[in-house]
Design a protein around this motif. Structure first.
Motif, PDB file in Angstrom:
ATOM      1  N   VAL A 138       0.844  -1.202   0.000  1.00  0.00           N
ATOM      2  CA  VAL A 138       0.000   0.000   0.000  1.00  0.00           C
ATOM      3  C   VAL A 138       0.876   1.247   0.000  1.00  0.00           C
ATOM      4  CG1 VAL A 138      -1.749   1.314   1.247  1.00  0.00           C
ATOM      5  CG2 VAL A 138      -1.898  -1.181   1.156  1.00  0.00           C
ATOM      6  N   HIS A 139       1.883   1.256   0.859  1.00  0.00           N
ATOM      7  CA  HIS A 139       2.819   2.379   0.902  1.00  0.00           C
ATOM      8  C   HIS A 139       3.527   2.529  -0.448  1.00  0.00           C
ATOM      9  CE1 HIS A 139       2.173   1.507   5.129  1.00  0.00           C
ATOM     10  NE2 HIS A 139       2.767   2.643   5.477  1.00  0.00           N
ATOM     11  N   ASP A 140       3.904   1.402  -1.035  1.00  0.00           N
ATOM     12  CA  ASP A 140       4.598   1.438  -2.321  1.00  0.00           C
ATOM     13  C   ASP A 140       3.732   2.089  -3.393  1.00  0.00           C
ATOM     14  OD1 ASP A 140       6.655   0.091  -1.084  1.00  0.00           O
ATOM     15  OD2 ASP A 140       6.106  -1.876  -1.904  1.00  0.00           O
ATOM     16  N   THR A 141       2.447   1.745  -3.399  1.00  0.00           N
ATOM     17  CA  THR A 141       1.526   2.305  -4.396  1.00  0.00           C
ATOM     18  C   THR A 141       1.351   3.807  -4.206  1.00  0.00           C
ATOM     19  OG1 THR A 141       0.308   0.223  -4.626  1.00  0.00           O
ATOM     20  CG2 THR A 141      -0.845   2.233  -5.259  1.00  0.00           C
ATOM     21  N   ILE A 142       1.210   4.237  -2.962  1.00  0.00           N
ATOM     22  CA  ILE A 142       1.025   5.664  -2.676  1.00  0.00           C
ATOM     23  C   ILE A 142       2.263   6.452  -3.084  1.00  0.00           C
ATOM     24  CG2 ILE A 142       0.708   7.372  -0.851  1.00  0.00           C
ATOM     25  CD1 ILE A 142      -0.986   5.246   0.618  1.00  0.00           C
ATOM     26  N   LYS A 143       3.431   5.955  -2.718  1.00  0.00           N
ATOM     27  CA  LYS A 143       4.670   6.657  -3.070  1.00  0.00           C
ATOM     28  C   LYS A 143       4.887   6.683  -4.576  1.00  0.00           C
ATOM     29  CE  LYS A 143       6.971   5.747   1.346  1.00  0.00           C
ATOM     30  NZ  LYS A 143       8.085   5.033   2.048  1.00  0.00           N
ATOM     31  N   ALA A 144       4.530   5.598  -5.254  1.00  0.00           N
ATOM     32  CA  ALA A 144       4.663   5.552  -6.713  1.00  0.00           C
ATOM     33  C   ALA A 144       3.729   6.568  -7.362  1.00  0.00           C
ATOM     34  CB  ALA A 144       4.356   4.149  -7.232  1.00  0.00           C
ATOM     35  N   TYR A 145       2.535   6.725  -6.808  1.00  0.00           N
ATOM     36  CA  TYR A 145       1.591   7.718  -7.352  1.00  0.00           C
ATOM     37  C   TYR A 145       2.129   9.131  -7.163  1.00  0.00           C
ATOM     38  CZ  TYR A 145      -2.450  10.769  -7.756  1.00  0.00           C
ATOM     39  OH  TYR A 145      -3.292  11.798  -8.109  1.00  0.00           O
ATOM     40  N   ARG A 147       5.251  10.034  -6.956  1.00  0.00           N
ATOM     41  CA  ARG A 147       6.376  10.213  -7.874  1.00  0.00           C
ATOM     42  C   ARG A 147       5.903  10.433  -9.310  1.00  0.00           C
ATOM     43  NH1 ARG A 147       8.707   5.911  -4.835  1.00  0.00           N
ATOM     44  NH2 ARG A 147       8.059   4.452  -6.472  1.00  0.00           N
ATOM     45  N   SER A 148       4.756   9.865  -9.648  1.00  0.00           N
ATOM     46  CA  SER A 148       4.259   9.966 -11.023  1.00  0.00           C
ATOM     47  C   SER A 148       3.632  11.318 -11.332  1.00  0.00           C
ATOM     48  CB  SER A 148       3.225   8.859 -11.290  1.00  0.00           C
ATOM     49  OG  SER A 148       2.001   9.127 -10.607  1.00  0.00           O
ATOM     50  N   LEU A 149       3.322  12.083 -10.296  1.00  0.00           N
ATOM     51  CA  LEU A 149       2.677  13.378 -10.521  1.00  0.00           C
ATOM     52  C   LEU A 149       3.650  14.343 -11.181  1.00  0.00           C
ATOM     53  CD1 LEU A 149       0.784  13.915  -7.125  1.00  0.00           C
ATOM     54  CD2 LEU A 149      -0.193  13.220  -9.322  1.00  0.00           C
ATOM     55  N   PRO A 150       3.202  15.078 -12.192  1.00  0.00           N
ATOM     56  CA  PRO A 150       4.071  16.105 -12.769  1.00  0.00           C
ATOM     57  C   PRO A 150       4.302  17.218 -11.763  1.00  0.00           C
ATOM     58  CG  PRO A 150       1.848  16.276 -13.652  1.00  0.00           C
ATOM     59  CD  PRO A 150       1.889  15.009 -12.850  1.00  0.00           C
ATOM     60  N   PHE A 151       5.410  17.929 -11.894  1.00  0.00           N
ATOM     61  CA  PHE A 151       5.692  19.020 -10.978  1.00  0.00           C
ATOM     62  C   PHE A 151       4.564  20.039 -11.052  1.00  0.00           C
ATOM     63  CE2 PHE A 151       7.909  23.036  -9.831  1.00  0.00           C
ATOM     64  CZ  PHE A 151       8.291  22.669  -8.543  1.00  0.00           C
ATOM     65  N   ASN A 152       4.024  20.391  -9.893  1.00  0.00           N
ATOM     66  CA  ASN A 152       2.892  21.311  -9.772  1.00  0.00           C
ATOM     67  C   ASN A 152       1.602  20.709 -10.320  1.00  0.00           C
ATOM     68  OD1 ASN A 152       2.458  23.958  -8.591  1.00  0.00           O
ATOM     69  ND2 ASN A 152       1.741  24.616 -10.609  1.00  0.00           N
ATOM     70  N   GLY A 153       1.588  19.380 -10.462  1.00  0.00           N
ATOM     71  CA  GLY A 153       0.391  18.700 -10.934  1.00  0.00           C
ATOM     72  C   GLY A 153      -0.593  18.453  -9.808  1.00  0.00           C
ATOM     73  N   ALA A 154      -1.836  18.155 -10.167  1.00  0.00           N
ATOM     74  CA  ALA A 154      -2.903  17.974  -9.180  1.00  0.00           C
ATOM     75  C   ALA A 154      -2.865  16.575  -8.570  1.00  0.00           C
ATOM     76  CB  ALA A 154      -4.254  18.217  -9.829  1.00  0.00           C
ATOM     77  N   PHE A 155      -2.929  16.537  -7.245  1.00  0.00           N
ATOM     78  CA  PHE A 155      -3.107  15.297  -6.494  1.00  0.00           C
ATOM     79  C   PHE A 155      -4.613  15.042  -6.457  1.00  0.00           C
ATOM     80  CE2 PHE A 155      -4.230  13.361  -2.427  1.00  0.00           C
ATOM     81  CZ  PHE A 155      -3.388  12.263  -2.362  1.00  0.00           C
ATOM     82  N   VAL A 156      -5.063  13.920  -7.045  1.00  0.00           N
ATOM     83  CA  VAL A 156      -6.496  13.628  -7.169  1.00  0.00           C
ATOM     84  C   VAL A 156      -6.836  12.376  -6.380  1.00  0.00           C
ATOM     85  CG1 VAL A 156      -8.384  13.185  -8.771  1.00  0.00           C
ATOM     86  CG2 VAL A 156      -6.490  14.673  -9.470  1.00  0.00           C
ATOM     87  N   LEU A 157      -7.760  12.503  -5.439  1.00  0.00           N
ATOM     88  CA  LEU A 157      -8.121  11.368  -4.588  1.00  0.00           C
ATOM     89  C   LEU A 157      -8.682  10.208  -5.391  1.00  0.00           C
ATOM     90  CD1 LEU A 157      -7.722  13.531  -2.353  1.00  0.00           C
ATOM     91  CD2 LEU A 157      -9.678  12.507  -1.178  1.00  0.00           C
ATOM     92  N   ALA A 158      -9.501  10.490  -6.402  1.00  0.00           N
ATOM     93  CA  ALA A 158     -10.108   9.431  -7.195  1.00  0.00           C
ATOM     94  C   ALA A 158      -9.043   8.621  -7.931  1.00  0.00           C
ATOM     95  CB  ALA A 158     -11.105  10.025  -8.189  1.00  0.00           C
ATOM     96  N   THR A 159      -8.009   9.309  -8.426  1.00  0.00           N
ATOM     97  CA  THR A 159      -6.933   8.616  -9.135  1.00  0.00           C
ATOM     98  C   THR A 159      -6.139   7.726  -8.189  1.00  0.00           C
ATOM     99  OG1 THR A 159      -6.748  10.486 -10.659  1.00  0.00           O
ATOM    100  CG2 THR A 159      -4.927   8.904 -10.624  1.00  0.00           C
ATOM    101  N   LEU A 160      -5.862   8.228  -6.983  1.00  0.00           N
ATOM    102  CA  LEU A 160      -5.154   7.415  -5.994  1.00  0.00           C
ATOM    103  C   LEU A 160      -5.981   6.193  -5.605  1.00  0.00           C
ATOM    104  CD1 LEU A 160      -2.870   6.845  -4.049  1.00  0.00           C
ATOM    105  CD2 LEU A 160      -3.911   8.431  -2.419  1.00  0.00           C
ATOM    106  N   THR A 161      -7.272   6.377  -5.466  1.00  0.00           N
ATOM    107  CA  THR A 161      -8.154   5.246  -5.152  1.00  0.00           C
ATOM    108  C   THR A 161      -8.068   4.183  -6.241  1.00  0.00           C
ATOM    109  OG1 THR A 161      -9.702   6.660  -3.922  1.00  0.00           O
ATOM    110  CG2 THR A 161     -10.537   4.543  -4.685  1.00  0.00           C
ATOM    111  N   ASP A 162      -8.055   4.621  -7.501  1.00  0.00           N
ATOM    112  CA  ASP A 162      -7.936   3.680  -8.619  1.00  0.00           C
ATOM    113  C   ASP A 162      -6.607   2.915  -8.556  1.00  0.00           C
ATOM    114  OD1 ASP A 162     -10.369   4.501  -9.575  1.00  0.00           O
ATOM    115  OD2 ASP A 162      -9.552   5.884 -11.063  1.00  0.00           O
ATOM    116  N   ARG A 163      -5.517   3.629  -8.248  1.00  0.00           N
ATOM    117  CA  ARG A 163      -4.205   2.979  -8.160  1.00  0.00           C
ATOM    118  C   ARG A 163      -4.191   1.932  -7.037  1.00  0.00           C
ATOM    119  NH1 ARG A 163      -0.268   6.333 -10.613  1.00  0.00           N
ATOM    120  NH2 ARG A 163      -1.293   7.195 -12.479  1.00  0.00           N
ATOM    121  N   LEU A 164      -4.795   2.271  -5.908  1.00  0.00           N
ATOM    122  CA  LEU A 164      -4.861   1.323  -4.796  1.00  0.00           C
ATOM    123  C   LEU A 164      -5.721   0.120  -5.166  1.00  0.00           C
ATOM    124  CD1 LEU A 164      -5.282   3.831  -1.825  1.00  0.00           C
ATOM    125  CD2 LEU A 164      -3.302   2.366  -2.248  1.00  0.00           C
TER     126      LEU A 164
END
Length: 222
Positions: A138-145, A147-164
């Motif tokens: 779980v930690h690995d998935t969150i950290k990978a998400y 890292r994948s965000l572009p600089f100044n990109g939006a952190f989106v809860l729905a996208t993180l939920t999909d990754r998990l």
């Protein structure tokens, strides 16, 4: 005789900044004659740039970050003064009359509370893979998400939920609470999405990420 520059020009110029080297007199460029390309690459310390325009107040904000061992990090302000040098460089080449704010800040602090309903045939009660492939998937998935965000990109809860949801062994990921803080600001709850003030996010301490593991069969009783 030149037209005013756009935001893409400001971004490109910040990325072209060379720490410790002066510009050619009367120019916005460097004289790299006789300088090895590896040395030029070493001097280009700005690896990530975002340009934000505030049309209401008439100013432009430049966010910058460097990389240290693959991790985004703020430019130093003392010994050496990397941020000061970048600011002087940008102020000297910007268009006349443009108010330009140059920032390089630490990552915004991310805190989360998540319930993970897991498949007991894949994960143990502490969230580790039974086959030993990962101690904290779980930690690995969150950290990978993150890292994948572009600089100044939006952190989106729905996208993180999909990754998990795509992570092996996770049946239902339920993000119960997410908050962020930066500088001396208090924690602010994120309901949907968030653009980091510093341009990037980081989980600072282990207890900033609270995960409650629940066997998936428990959902049958609800």
């Amino acid at each position: 005789t030149k037209k005013p520059h756009n935001l893409i020009w400001y971004k490109a110029k910040a990325e072209a900044f060379q720490f410790g080297l002066e510009l050619k007199p009367g120019s916005d460029c460097y004289d790299n004659t006789g300088i090895d390309h590896l040395e030029i690459a070493k001097r280009r310390i700005v690896k990530h740039v975002a340009i934000v325009e505030n049309r209401n107040n008439g100013w432009i904000r430049l966010k910058a970050a460097k990389e240290v061992n693959g991790q985004l990090q703020a430019l130093s302000k003392t010994n050496p003064d990397e941020l000061g040098a970048l600011n002087r460089y940008m102020q000297s080449i910007k268009d006349a009359g443009v108010k330009l704010v140059v920032d390089s800040l630490p990552p915004d602090r991310l805190k989360m509370h998540i319930d993970i309903y897991y498949d007991a045939m894949v994960l143990d009660a502490n969230g580790g893979r039974l086959d030993g492939a990962s101690v904290k998937p779980v930690h690995d998935t969150i950290k990978a998400y993150l890292r994948s965000l572009p600089f100044n990109g939006a952190f989106v809860l729905a996208t993180l939920t999909d990754r998990l949801q795509e992570t092996a062994g996770i049946v239902i990921p339920q993000i119960r609470h997410v908050s962020v803080s930066y500088g001396t600001r208090k924690d602010v709850c994120i309901p949907i999405r968030y653009i980091p003030d510093g341009g990037y996010l980081r989980i600072y301490q282990e207890d900033d990420l609270k995960i409650n593991y629940i066997p998936s069969h428990a959902t049958l009783l609800e």
